[in-house]
Scaffold this motif. Structure first.
Motif, PDB file in Angstrom:
ATOM      1  N   UNK A 120      14.969  -0.264   3.191  1.00 34.21           N
ATOM      2  CA  UNK A 120      15.411  -0.240   4.585  1.00 34.21           C
ATOM      3  C   UNK A 120      14.583  -1.203   5.429  1.00 34.21           C
ATOM      4  N   UNK A 121      13.310  -1.338   5.072  1.00 29.47           N
ATOM      5  CA  UNK A 121      12.395  -2.223   5.786  1.00 29.47           C
ATOM      6  C   UNK A 121      11.739  -3.137   4.754  1.00 29.47           C
ATOM      7  N   UNK A 122      11.642  -4.418   5.090  1.00 29.89           N
ATOM      8  CA  UNK A 122      11.004  -5.392   4.211  1.00 29.89           C
ATOM      9  C   UNK A 122       9.620  -5.688   4.771  1.00 29.89           C
ATOM     10  N   UNK A 123       8.600  -5.289   4.029  1.00 31.30           N
ATOM     11  CA  UNK A 123       7.216  -5.480   4.466  1.00 31.30           C
ATOM     12  C   UNK A 123       6.686  -6.794   3.919  1.00 31.30           C
ATOM     13  N   UNK A 124       5.914  -7.470   4.726  1.00 37.80           N
ATOM     14  CA  UNK A 124       5.419  -8.800   4.383  1.00 37.80           C
ATOM     15  C   UNK A 124       4.621  -8.792   3.083  1.00 37.80           C
ATOM     16  N   UNK A 125       3.821  -7.762   2.843  1.00 39.38           N
ATOM     17  CA  UNK A 125       2.971  -7.743   1.655  1.00 39.38           C
ATOM     18  C   UNK A 125       3.567  -6.948   0.494  1.00 39.38           C
ATOM     19  N   UNK A 126       4.821  -6.566   0.595  1.00 36.83           N
ATOM     20  CA  UNK A 126       5.461  -5.827  -0.491  1.00 36.83           C
ATOM     21  C   UNK A 126       5.599  -6.739  -1.711  1.00 36.83           C
ATOM     22  N   UNK A 127       5.377  -6.230  -2.919  1.00 33.83           N
ATOM     23  CA  UNK A 127       5.535  -7.061  -4.120  1.00 33.83           C
ATOM     24  C   UNK A 127       6.937  -7.671  -4.240  1.00 33.83           C
ATOM     25  N   UNK A 128       7.946  -6.970  -3.762  1.00 29.55           N
ATOM     26  CA  UNK A 128       9.300  -7.524  -3.811  1.00 29.55           C
ATOM     27  C   UNK A 128       9.406  -8.763  -2.918  1.00 29.55           C
ATOM     28  N   UNK A 129       8.712  -8.759  -1.793  1.00 28.61           N
ATOM     29  CA  UNK A 129       8.685  -9.932  -0.915  1.00 28.61           C
ATOM     30  C   UNK A 129       8.060 -11.117  -1.656  1.00 28.61           C
ATOM     31  N   UNK A 130       6.968 -10.852  -2.353  1.00 30.03           N
ATOM     32  CA  UNK A 130       6.309 -11.925  -3.111  1.00 30.03           C
ATOM     33  C   UNK A 130       7.230 -12.468  -4.195  1.00 30.03           C
ATOM     34  N   UNK A 131       7.982 -11.574  -4.841  1.00 27.82           N
ATOM     35  CA  UNK A 131       8.896 -11.997  -5.897  1.00 27.82           C
ATOM     36  C   UNK A 131      10.019 -12.876  -5.337  1.00 27.82           C
ATOM     37  N   UNK A 132      10.593 -12.451  -4.224  1.00 36.93           N
ATOM     38  CA  UNK A 132      11.669 -13.225  -3.599  1.00 36.93           C
ATOM     39  C   UNK A 132      11.125 -14.558  -3.087  1.00 36.93           C
ATOM     40  N   UNK A 133       9.924 -14.538  -2.525  1.00 39.65           N
ATOM     41  CA  UNK A 133       9.299 -15.768  -2.026  1.00 39.65           C
ATOM     42  C   UNK A 133       9.106 -16.777  -3.148  1.00 39.65           C
ATOM     43  N   UNK A 134       8.621 -16.283  -4.287  1.00 38.62           N
ATOM     44  CA  UNK A 134       8.404 -17.173  -5.427  1.00 38.62           C
ATOM     45  C   UNK A 134       9.730 -17.745  -5.918  1.00 38.62           C
ATOM     46  N   UNK A 135      10.754 -16.900  -5.967  1.00 36.16           N
ATOM     47  CA  UNK A 135      12.067 -17.370  -6.419  1.00 36.16           C
ATOM     48  C   UNK A 135      12.623 -18.440  -5.483  1.00 36.16           C
TER      49      UNK A 135
END
Length: 153
Positions: A120-135
């Motif tokens: 529901x909320x995307x946190x800046x330091x969430x591992x999923x954010x890092x994964x999407x950022x890398x992709x």
């Protein structure tokens, strides 16, 4: 028995028995005269406050909602309009992110897909954010700019 000063002005002395029991001795205490004259008293050492743990300043960046994140990914050209709507409506993984999800071993792959579908909320330091950022090939600074830039959308 050990002895150590507990104050800089030498008005409180701790006598530490081998059992770990501590006797605090101050002027006027029956043991003061003999205990304070000991030659082996450990000098007073002020307590050292440990350094506070490092906190990444990115933890303070407010999260983005699902809507804000999918709008951001679309406006930045990282996903198509159809993918943005599908991701928002059903949790479908956009084609650009699919290889990243598919490359994860199980059960991490399923965990990531469920997390993506349900967040529901995307946190800046969430591992999923890092994964999407890398992709997406984005730097940390670019992701910070996305988070701050799309906070008002």
């Amino acid at each position: 028995m050990q002895a150590e000063w507990r104050t800089a002005d030498r008005t409180i002395l701790a006598l530490i028995e081998d059992s770990g029991h501590v006797v605090i001795v101050e002027p006027g205490h029956p043991l003061w005269a003999s205990a304070s004259a000991r030659p082996d008293i450990v000098p007073y050492a002020p307590p050292v406050d440990p350094e506070p743990p490092f906190e990444d300043p990115r933890a303070a960046i407010p999260p983005l909602t699902r809507r804000q994140l999918f709008i951001a990914l679309h406006r930045l050209g990282l996903i198509t309009a159809e993918e943005a709507v599908a991701a928002a409506a059903t949790g479908a993984v956009p084609a650009a992110l699919e290889p990243t999800f598919a490359a994860l071993p199980e059960p991490d792959q399923t965990d990531a897909r469920v997390t993506f579908a349900a967040f529901q909320m995307a946190y800046r330091l969430d591992p999923l954010t890092a994964m999407i950022s890398a992709a997406a090939g984005k730097t940390e600074e670019e992701i910070d700019a996305i988070w701050t830039g799309f906070a008002g959308v």
